[in-house]
Scaffold this motif. Structure first.
Motif, mmCIF file in Angstrom:
data_model
loop_
_atom_site.group_PDB
_atom_site.id
_atom_site.type_symbol
_atom_site.label_atom_id
_atom_site.label_comp_id
_atom_site.label_asym_id
_atom_site.label_seq_id
_atom_site.Cartn_x
_atom_site.Cartn_y
_atom_site.Cartn_z
ATOM 1 N N PRO A 263 5.693 -24.282 -21.487
ATOM 2 C CA PRO A 263 6.572 -24.069 -20.324
ATOM 3 C C PRO A 263 6.136 -22.877 -19.480
ATOM 4 O O PRO A 263 5.574 -21.904 -19.987
ATOM 5 C CB PRO A 263 7.946 -23.801 -20.962
ATOM 6 C CG PRO A 263 7.859 -24.313 -22.340
ATOM 7 C CD PRO A 263 6.442 -24.202 -22.751
ATOM 8 N N ASN A 264 6.390 -22.970 -18.171
ATOM 9 C CA ASN A 264 6.164 -21.892 -17.205
ATOM 10 C C ASN A 264 4.705 -21.453 -17.089
ATOM 11 O O ASN A 264 4.435 -20.297 -16.770
ATOM 12 C CB ASN A 264 7.038 -20.676 -17.540
ATOM 13 C CG ASN A 264 8.369 -20.728 -16.826
ATOM 14 O OD1 ASN A 264 8.836 -21.793 -16.443
ATOM 15 N ND2 ASN A 264 8.984 -19.595 -16.637
ATOM 16 N N VAL A 265 3.767 -22.351 -17.336
ATOM 17 C CA VAL A 265 2.359 -22.020 -17.095
ATOM 18 C C VAL A 265 1.890 -22.529 -15.737
ATOM 19 O O VAL A 265 0.810 -22.153 -15.276
ATOM 20 C CB VAL A 265 1.449 -22.595 -18.217
ATOM 21 C CG1 VAL A 265 1.709 -21.897 -19.530
ATOM 22 C CG2 VAL A 265 1.613 -24.096 -18.358
ATOM 23 N N GLY A 266 2.697 -23.393 -15.080
ATOM 24 C CA GLY A 266 2.377 -23.847 -13.729
ATOM 25 C C GLY A 266 1.755 -25.229 -13.662
ATOM 26 O O GLY A 266 0.903 -25.476 -12.807
ATOM 27 N N LYS A 267 2.199 -26.157 -14.520
ATOM 28 C CA LYS A 267 1.628 -27.516 -14.507
ATOM 29 C C LYS A 267 1.986 -28.246 -13.211
ATOM 30 O O LYS A 267 1.116 -28.782 -12.520
ATOM 31 C CB LYS A 267 2.152 -28.310 -15.712
ATOM 32 C CG LYS A 267 1.843 -27.690 -17.053
ATOM 33 C CD LYS A 267 2.326 -28.543 -18.198
ATOM 34 C CE LYS A 267 3.820 -28.625 -18.288
ATOM 35 N NZ LYS A 267 4.446 -27.317 -18.585
ATOM 36 N N SER A 268 3.275 -28.250 -12.878
ATOM 37 C CA SER A 268 3.723 -28.952 -11.669
ATOM 38 C C SER A 268 3.215 -28.268 -10.401
ATOM 39 O O SER A 268 2.946 -28.937 -9.397
ATOM 40 C CB SER A 268 5.254 -29.021 -11.642
ATOM 41 O OG SER A 268 5.738 -29.702 -12.786
ATOM 42 N N SER A 269 3.072 -26.942 -10.434
ATOM 43 C CA SER A 269 2.558 -26.218 -9.264
ATOM 44 C C SER A 269 1.112 -26.587 -8.975
ATOM 45 O O SER A 269 0.698 -26.661 -7.812
ATOM 46 C CB SER A 269 2.670 -24.711 -9.491
ATOM 47 O OG SER A 269 4.016 -24.327 -9.654
ATOM 48 N N ILE A 270 0.319 -26.828 -10.020
ATOM 49 C CA ILE A 270 -1.078 -27.238 -9.831
ATOM 50 C C ILE A 270 -1.137 -28.620 -9.181
ATOM 51 O O ILE A 270 -1.939 -28.861 -8.267
ATOM 52 C CB ILE A 270 -1.821 -27.215 -11.188
ATOM 53 C CG1 ILE A 270 -2.056 -25.772 -11.631
ATOM 54 C CG2 ILE A 270 -3.144 -27.963 -11.111
ATOM 55 C CD1 ILE A 270 -2.657 -25.628 -12.998
ATOM 56 N N ILE A 271 -0.273 -29.537 -9.627
ATOM 57 C CA ILE A 271 -0.248 -30.882 -9.036
ATOM 58 C C ILE A 271 0.175 -30.804 -7.574
ATOM 59 O O ILE A 271 -0.415 -31.464 -6.706
ATOM 60 C CB ILE A 271 0.697 -31.801 -9.844
ATOM 61 C CG1 ILE A 271 0.174 -31.981 -11.271
ATOM 62 C CG2 ILE A 271 0.858 -33.159 -9.172
ATOM 63 C CD1 ILE A 271 1.107 -32.704 -12.193
ATOM 64 N N ASN A 272 1.193 -29.995 -7.279
ATOM 65 C CA ASN A 272 1.628 -29.824 -5.885
ATOM 66 C C ASN A 272 0.535 -29.210 -5.025
ATOM 67 O O ASN A 272 0.389 -29.563 -3.851
ATOM 68 C CB ASN A 272 2.882 -28.952 -5.834
ATOM 69 C CG ASN A 272 4.090 -29.629 -6.444
ATOM 70 O OD1 ASN A 272 4.120 -30.858 -6.578
ATOM 71 N ND2 ASN A 272 5.084 -28.865 -6.829
ATOM 72 N N SER A 273 -0.240 -28.282 -5.585
ATOM 73 C CA SER A 273 -1.333 -27.656 -4.830
ATOM 74 C C SER A 273 -2.444 -28.664 -4.539
ATOM 75 O O SER A 273 -3.032 -28.645 -3.451
ATOM 76 C CB SER A 273 -1.898 -26.472 -5.608
ATOM 77 O OG SER A 273 -0.907 -25.499 -5.839
ATOM 78 N N LEU A 274 -2.746 -29.533 -5.495
ATOM 79 C CA LEU A 274 -3.769 -30.559 -5.265
ATOM 80 C C LEU A 274 -3.287 -31.596 -4.253
ATOM 81 O O LEU A 274 -4.070 -32.084 -3.431
ATOM 82 C CB LEU A 274 -4.137 -31.238 -6.585
ATOM 83 C CG LEU A 274 -4.877 -30.377 -7.619
ATOM 84 C CD1 LEU A 274 -5.003 -31.128 -8.937
ATOM 85 C CD2 LEU A 274 -6.258 -29.987 -7.117
ATOM 86 N N LYS A 275 -2.010 -31.928 -4.316
ATOM 87 C CA LYS A 275 -1.431 -32.914 -3.401
ATOM 88 C C LYS A 275 -1.083 -32.308 -2.045
ATOM 89 O O LYS A 275 -0.894 -33.035 -1.061
ATOM 90 C CB LYS A 275 -0.164 -33.499 -4.051
ATOM 91 C CG LYS A 275 0.429 -34.697 -3.338
ATOM 92 C CD LYS A 275 -0.411 -35.936 -3.484
ATOM 93 C CE LYS A 275 0.277 -37.133 -2.835
ATOM 94 N NZ LYS A 275 -0.575 -38.328 -2.801
ATOM 95 N N GLU A 276 -0.970 -30.963 -1.991
ATOM 96 C CA GLU A 276 -0.624 -30.210 -0.775
ATOM 97 C C GLU A 276 0.774 -30.537 -0.260
ATOM 98 O O GLU A 276 1.046 -30.472 0.932
ATOM 99 C CB GLU A 276 -1.664 -30.431 0.337
ATOM 100 C CG GLU A 276 -3.030 -29.864 0.000
ATOM 101 C CD GLU A 276 -4.007 -30.010 1.150
ATOM 102 O OE1 GLU A 276 -3.667 -30.676 2.144
ATOM 103 O OE2 GLU A 276 -5.104 -29.450 1.055
ATOM 104 N N GLU A 277 1.655 -30.881 -1.160
ATOM 105 C CA GLU A 277 3.075 -31.064 -0.836
ATOM 106 C C GLU A 277 3.865 -31.032 -2.133
ATOM 107 O O GLU A 277 3.310 -31.235 -3.219
ATOM 108 C CB GLU A 277 3.324 -32.375 -0.087
ATOM 109 C CG GLU A 277 2.971 -33.610 -0.864
ATOM 110 C CD GLU A 277 3.200 -34.886 -0.067
ATOM 111 O OE1 GLU A 277 3.203 -35.958 -0.692
ATOM 112 O OE2 GLU A 277 3.372 -34.821 1.153
ATOM 113 N N GLN A 278 5.155 -30.771 -2.031
ATOM 114 C CA GLN A 278 5.986 -30.612 -3.220
ATOM 115 C C GLN A 278 6.458 -31.982 -3.712
ATOM 116 O O GLN A 278 7.525 -32.461 -3.372
ATOM 117 C CB GLN A 278 7.182 -29.710 -2.916
ATOM 118 C CG GLN A 278 7.920 -29.265 -4.169
ATOM 119 C CD GLN A 278 8.932 -28.185 -3.878
ATOM 120 O OE1 GLN A 278 8.901 -27.576 -2.814
ATOM 121 N NE2 GLN A 278 9.836 -27.935 -4.804
#
Length: 542
Positions: A263-278
């Motif tokens: 938890p809280n390592v940034g898994k979903s944030s990495i996907i959002n960064s690759l997709k360039e949207e939330q």
């Protein structure tokens, strides 16, 4: 036949009538001013602030800062609630029978099942669902990205999950060093040199401020040469894209990429960064992702988000405090924060939090509460609130701390030379090294003197089998029961007479007095006890 024009009434009036109206209006305004003057309503004046001659200026400023922090936390919670409501509305608006053309065959192939629509079960059942979803992600993936926190990379690795990936067959494992802007550059380079001996490693810094997929944002006019916010900048995205694109070309078929981690390592944030949207939910609280989520990046690469690992209760107390997905209300804040504080360098902690030296964790939380203006009724320092504050800062993405890598590299027992070579086959490692060097050069990390040295507890064990959850009972529950029982005995002793205390609980009182009595309290609390003997502090600090 033409309709006759209606003549409008004229607004002209005699001067006598016009002057009379103006006089009445003036009298009415004068009457309102007199009434307002009697009531005492005046124009609001600008707040001049706290004058320097005020005796309690520092205390007032601390209280104002605390109110500001509480307001920010409330706004953050409201934002999370709005995001949840938007997600529910989207699910209701979209027809579950009609799916997009590019996701429908993919979901049929992977055999997805929507666990969100199921009834909420107990904590153990939810942990079982986490394990099931994690297994599905590993089985469906050709490449697995294990996301590590750059502040403690070794503590974010799970040997049980890595062994399962190695045994599953032809699957590649790649390490992602996220939050790399929170560690010094020298430490980041040393960790990269250590980890790349074993597996391909990508230096990454995810963007946390992205546009929402279903929200229309207004364009704000900015200067042409204005620099973007720090939270908007993403580093390592091009390197990861090239790494996955090169592997897809060598395979010659579309690939599925799973993203796993604690938890809280940034898994979903990495996907959002690759997709360039939330597209995936992100937030401060742990364990927001509860089921696997398919996100197509392009026609050839599909990424799969997964729930976090389940931490085994057999780990050290510091590992449980940092990696457990439970909220701070479930985990005892004093125990969790004390475990984290025991592994940190005391001199750097004192400099970071600007407090004098401390002898134990209780004294540190007392001084931190006084420093931040966290007081309970009667001016007592809110020690539990200070412990929660420390816990949230160390598990969040704002505090800069680092760990030293091991001096010598020793591969885990489930890795050997042939497996290491097989994991690196198909990737362009030379290009990856160049991209990592560019990312490290572009990232503005903290100085070594401004970050806190933390002693890592090593690899964190996890649970991947649902049947193991019943067998592994948390040991901290037994400790809680014992402590509650001891606390009840102490309360009975205080209410009872001296003879009853001598006869019934003569053996318990010495243990409690050495563990949480006057000997371990700081000198500040002793002074406060002398001033107000009527208040009982033993129930707060035992």
């Amino acid at each position: 036949m033409k309709r006759p024009k209606l003549k409008k009434a004229s607004k002209r009036m005699t001067c006598h009538k016009r002057y009379k109206i103006q006089k009445k209006v003036r009298e009415h305004h004068r009457k309102l001013r007199k009434e307002a003057k009697k009531r005492g309503h005046k124009k609001p004046r600008k707040d001049p602030g706290v004058p320097n001659s005020a005796p309690f200026k520092e205390a007032l400023l601390r209280e104002a800062e605390l109110r500001k922090q509480q307001l920010e936390e409330l706004q953050q919670q409201q934002k999370l609630d709005r995001q949840k409501e938007l997600e529910k509305r989207r699910k209701l608006e979209t027809n579950p029978d009609v799916k997009p053309s590019n996701v429908e065959p993919m979901e049929k192939e992977l055999g997805l099942c929507k666990t969100e629509n199921k009834a909420k079960s107990g904590k153990r059942n939810s942990k079982k669902l986490y394990c099931q979803e994690l297994k599905k992600v590993i089985e469906a993936s050709d490449v697995v990205l294990e996301v590590l926190d750059a502040r403690d990379p070794l503590g974010c690795r799970c040997p049980q999950v890595e062994e399962a990936i190695v045994q599953s067959g032809q699957k590649k494992l790649v390490l992602i060093l996220n939050k790399s802007d929170l560690v010094p550059k020298e430490n980041l380079e040393s960790w990269l040199n250590y980890l790349k001996k074993e597996l391909p490693t990508v230096v990454f810094r995810a963007s946390t401020k992205l546009k929402d997929k279903g929200k229309i944002t207004k364009r704000v006019k900015t200067k042409k040469n204005a620099a973007p916010f720090r939270s908007e900048v993403c580093f390592g995205k091009e390197g990861l894209w090239k790494l996955l694109g090169g592997f897809q070309e060598t395979c010659g078929k579309p690939i599925h990429v799973g993203v796993i981690g604690f938890p809280n390592v940034g898994k979903s944030s990495i996907i959002n960064s690759l997709k360039e949207e939330q597209t995936c939910n992100v937030g401060v609280s742990m364990g927001l992702t509860r089921s696997m989520q398919v996100v197509p990046l392009d026609k050839q690469i599909t990424i799969i988000d997964s729930p976090s690992f389940i931490v085994s209760p057999l780990n050290s107390s510091s590992a449980l405090a940092l990696r457990s997905p439970a909220s701070i209300e479930v985990v005892k804040p004093m125990e969790a924060a004390s475990a984290i504080l025991s592994q940190a360098d005391a001199r750097q902690v004192v400099l970071k939090y600007t407090i004098p030296g401390y002898r134990n964790s209780l004294e540190f939380f007392t001084m931190l509460a006084q420093r931040r203006g966290m007081h309970q009724k009667g001016g007592i320092p809110n020690i539990e609130g200070a412990a929660k504050l420390l816990w949230s800062e160390w598990t969040g993405a704002s505090l800069a701390y680092y760990c030293h890598p091991p001096t010598s590299w020793t591969p885990p027992p489930y890795f050997n030379d042939s497996i290491v070579v097989d994991m690196k086959r198909g990737f362009n490692l030379e290009e990856l090294e160049k991209n990592n060097a560019q990312s490290i050069k572009a990232i503005k990390g903290p100085h070594l003197a401004n970050s806190i040295l933390f002693q890592s507890s090593g690899l964190t064990n996890g649970v991947i089998e649902g049947k193991d959850i019943h067998e592994e009972l948390p040991k901290w529950k037994e400790k809680e029961d014992d402590k509650d029982r001891d606390q009840e005995i102490v309360e009975v002793d205080e209410k009872s007479s001296d003879t009853f205390a001598a006869e019934e609980t003569g053996e318990v009182l010495p243990e409690e007095s050495t563990a949480g009595g006057q000997s371990t309290r700081p000198f500040i609390l002793d002074k406060m006890i002398e001033e107000d003997d009527a208040y009982d502090f033993s129930t707060d600090y035992v």
